[in-house]
Scaffold this motif. Structure first.
Motif, short mmCIF file in Angstrom:
data_model
loop_
_atom_site.label_atom_id
_atom_site.label_comp_id
_atom_site.label_asym_id
_atom_site.label_seq_id
_atom_site.Cartn_x
_atom_site.Cartn_y
_atom_site.Cartn_z
N PRO A 1 0.81 -1.22 0.00
CA PRO A 1 0.00 0.00 0.00
C PRO A 1 0.85 1.27 0.00
O PRO A 1 0.40 2.30 -0.48
CB PRO A 1 -0.80 -0.12 1.30
N ARG A 2 2.05 1.18 0.53
CA ARG A 2 2.85 2.41 0.60
C ARG A 2 3.58 2.69 -0.72
O ARG A 2 4.12 3.78 -0.90
CB ARG A 2 3.85 2.31 1.75
N SER A 3 3.59 1.73 -1.61
CA SER A 3 4.32 1.94 -2.87
C SER A 3 3.42 2.43 -4.00
O SER A 3 3.88 2.68 -5.09
CB SER A 3 5.01 0.64 -3.29
N VAL A 4 2.15 2.55 -3.72
CA VAL A 4 1.21 2.97 -4.77
C VAL A 4 0.53 4.28 -4.35
O VAL A 4 -0.02 4.35 -3.25
CB VAL A 4 0.12 1.89 -4.98
N HIS B 1 -9.49 10.29 3.33
CA HIS B 1 -10.13 10.27 4.66
C HIS B 1 -10.23 8.87 5.25
O HIS B 1 -10.63 8.73 6.41
CB HIS B 1 -11.54 10.87 4.55
N LEU B 2 -9.91 7.83 4.49
CA LEU B 2 -10.05 6.48 5.05
C LEU B 2 -8.95 6.21 6.07
O LEU B 2 -7.79 6.56 5.87
CB LEU B 2 -9.98 5.43 3.94
N ARG B 3 -9.33 5.56 7.17
CA ARG B 3 -8.34 5.16 8.16
C ARG B 3 -7.51 4.02 7.58
O ARG B 3 -7.93 3.34 6.65
CB ARG B 3 -9.05 4.74 9.45
N LEU B 4 -6.33 3.82 8.14
CA LEU B 4 -5.44 2.77 7.63
C LEU B 4 -5.33 1.64 8.65
O LEU B 4 -5.35 1.88 9.85
CB LEU B 4 -4.04 3.32 7.37
N ASP B 5 -5.20 0.43 8.16
CA ASP B 5 -4.95 -0.68 9.09
C ASP B 5 -3.45 -0.66 9.40
O ASP B 5 -2.71 0.14 8.83
CB ASP B 5 -5.48 -2.00 8.50
N PRO C 1 -5.80 1.10 3.27
CA PRO C 1 -6.98 1.90 3.61
C PRO C 1 -8.15 0.98 3.95
O PRO C 1 -8.38 -0.01 3.25
CB PRO C 1 -7.27 2.68 2.31
N ILE C 2 -8.84 1.30 5.01
CA ILE C 2 -9.97 0.46 5.44
C ILE C 2 -11.21 0.91 4.67
O ILE C 2 -11.74 1.99 4.90
CB ILE C 2 -10.19 0.58 6.96
N ILE C 3 -11.62 0.07 3.74
CA ILE C 3 -12.69 0.45 2.81
C ILE C 3 -14.05 0.48 3.53
O ILE C 3 -14.23 -0.17 4.56
CB ILE C 3 -12.73 -0.48 1.58
N ALA C 4 -14.98 1.22 2.95
CA ALA C 4 -16.23 1.54 3.65
C ALA C 4 -17.15 0.35 3.87
O ALA C 4 -17.99 0.37 4.76
CB ALA C 4 -16.99 2.62 2.87
N VAL C 5 -16.99 -0.71 3.09
CA VAL C 5 -17.96 -1.80 3.14
C VAL C 5 -17.63 -2.89 4.17
O VAL C 5 -18.39 -3.82 4.36
CB VAL C 5 -18.14 -2.42 1.72
N ILE C 6 -16.49 -2.74 4.82
CA ILE C 6 -16.13 -3.75 5.83
C ILE C 6 -16.15 -3.13 7.23
O ILE C 6 -16.01 -1.92 7.39
CB ILE C 6 -14.74 -4.37 5.55
N GLY C 7 -16.32 -3.98 8.23
CA GLY C 7 -16.30 -3.53 9.62
C GLY C 7 -14.98 -2.85 9.94
O GLY C 7 -13.93 -3.24 9.43
N GLN C 8 -15.03 -1.82 10.77
CA GLN C 8 -13.85 -0.97 10.95
C GLN C 8 -13.26 -1.08 12.36
O GLN C 8 -12.36 -0.31 12.70
CB GLN C 8 -14.23 0.49 10.71
N GLN D 1 -5.00 -2.98 -7.48
CA GLN D 1 -3.60 -2.65 -7.64
C GLN D 1 -2.77 -2.88 -6.38
O GLN D 1 -1.74 -3.52 -6.40
CB GLN D 1 -3.59 -1.13 -7.97
N VAL D 2 -3.27 -2.34 -5.31
CA VAL D 2 -2.52 -2.37 -4.06
C VAL D 2 -2.38 -3.79 -3.56
O VAL D 2 -1.32 -4.23 -3.17
CB VAL D 2 -3.23 -1.52 -3.00
N CYS D 3 -3.47 -4.47 -3.57
CA CYS D 3 -3.41 -5.86 -3.14
C CYS D 3 -4.66 -6.54 -3.65
O CYS D 3 -5.76 -6.12 -3.34
CB CYS D 3 -3.36 -5.98 -1.63
N PRO D 4 -4.48 -7.58 -4.42
CA PRO D 4 -5.65 -8.26 -4.99
C PRO D 4 -6.60 -8.75 -3.90
O PRO D 4 -7.72 -9.11 -4.20
CB PRO D 4 -5.06 -9.43 -5.75
N PHE D 5 -6.13 -8.78 -2.68
CA PHE D 5 -6.97 -9.34 -1.63
C PHE D 5 -7.67 -8.27 -0.82
O PHE D 5 -8.45 -8.56 0.06
CB PHE D 5 -6.13 -10.23 -0.72
#
Ligand SMILES: [Zn+2]
Length: 337
Positions: A14-17, A25-29, A34-41, A109-113
């Motif tokens: 994530p830091r290379s892209v 505004h997304l928080r980071l794990d 970036p912690i996307i909006a559709v998953i529990g935070q 891009q950042v991570c297929p997962f």
């Protein structure tokens, strides 16, 4: 699901892209994703493979991108698929909520997962034993329907489904080089998402932890979405995680009052529940409601006018003489976990 697992195929870290501006505004794990909006935070409980149905209801109600929680505006609604037949159909029904193009390409891009469908389509892919050879991205003009139903087998849980229609663009990515190129193009042409204060507040509440308990805000945002019309989404009452709202008549009774009594909707802005207030202010300040929410509300309105009960079994049951204060106090308490 584990990230950084040595078996995982390489996504770029994530830091290379460079990140799209709209994700700022997304928080980071802890690893920087970036912690996307559709998953529990909730801290310590970040699972990129587990969609939150409550969050999906909020995304559908406010019509937001499942990655960044911002509106679509004039942009297309993208779905990602590894299934060519599904990806090339004119209409797609998916249990995934749609996203902006740049958000889809960034996640891939950042991570297929990090994002759909990689994280959820098949154990082999998930474990990194096999990579999908081709990824299809389809850009739709509109979300035509959102409804709850079983995700597959009769025994499976009911989840929200999104039907997107009117294909305007397709992307076929068959190598990481193509994915990088597509992302670069999207990044260079990224337009700023302009939003008003009410939309900003919704995005903030959805992507920050709760102010009082520092918990995931998915539940309180689903309750808030319920009040402004999420209650009228077809099949929502049996969707995983919605029992609380469906079984307590207070929720749908308040949603009906917001729908049927404009004066109540205005007064409800004064509720001291931060989340409900954000939702109701958003509702009251729209010139046009998003199509999905408008259709849910219109159907419920027609039902009410023709004397039929609204969908779900909790259409009534509240004494209208109960004071606003009492209802609001209940909203505040019940909306908590
Ligand atoms: Zn987005």
């Amino acid at each position: 699901m584990t990230f950084g697992d040595s078996r995982s195929p390489a996504g770029r870290g994530p830091r290379s892209v460079p990140k799209p501006k709209r994700l700022a505004h997304l928080r980071l794990d802890p690893r920087g994703y970036p912690i996307i909006a559709v998953i529990g935070q909730a801290p310590g409980d970040i699972d990129f493979g587990a969609l939150s149905e409550r969050r999906k209801l909020a995304l559908a109600t406010f019509d937001l991108c499942a990655v960044c929680a911002l509106p679509f505006g004039e942009e297309l609604r993208w779905q990602v698929s590894v299934d060519e037949a599904a990806a090339t159909a004119k209409t797609l029904v998916s249990s995934e909520a749609p996203v902006h193009e740049v958000c889809a390409l960034y996640a891939a891009q950042v991570c297929p997962f990090v994002s759909s469908p990689y994280a959820r389509h098949g154990d082999e892919i998930r474990r990194g034993l096999k990579r999908p050879e081709v990824t299809f991205l389809t850009g739709f003009r509109q979300t035509a329907r959102v409804f709850g139903r079983r995700s597959g087998l009769q025994t499976s849980e009911r989840v929200l489904h999104f039907e997107t229609t009117d294909v305007e663009q397709r992307l076929r990515l068959s190598s990481s080089a193509e994915a990088i190129d597509a992302y670069q193009r999207a990044l260079q042409t990224e337009v700023e998402v302009t939003i008003d204060e009410a939309e900003r507040e919704i995005a903030t509440r959805l992507t920050e932890l709760t102010t009082e308990e520092s918990e995931d805000s998915g539940s309180v945002m689903a309750g808030a979405a319920w009040f402004v019309g999420g209650a009228f989404c077809p099949g929502v009452g049996k969707v995983q995680g919605m029992q609380r709202f469906a079984e307590d008549p207070m929720y749908t009774a308040l949603a009906r009052r917001v729908l049927l009594e404009p004066g109540f909707a205005k007064k409800f802005e004064e509720t001291d529940d931060l989340y409900t207030r954000a939702a109701v202010k958003w509702l009251n300040s729209r010139d046009h409601l998003p199509k999905i929410l408008a259709s849910w509300r219109n159907t419920a309105l027609n039902r009410a006018r023709h004397g039929r009960p609204s969908p779900g079994k909790s259409g009534g049951g509240i004494d209208p003489r109960k004071s606003k204060r009492k209802l609001q106090g209940a909203a505040r308490r019940k909306n908590r976990r």
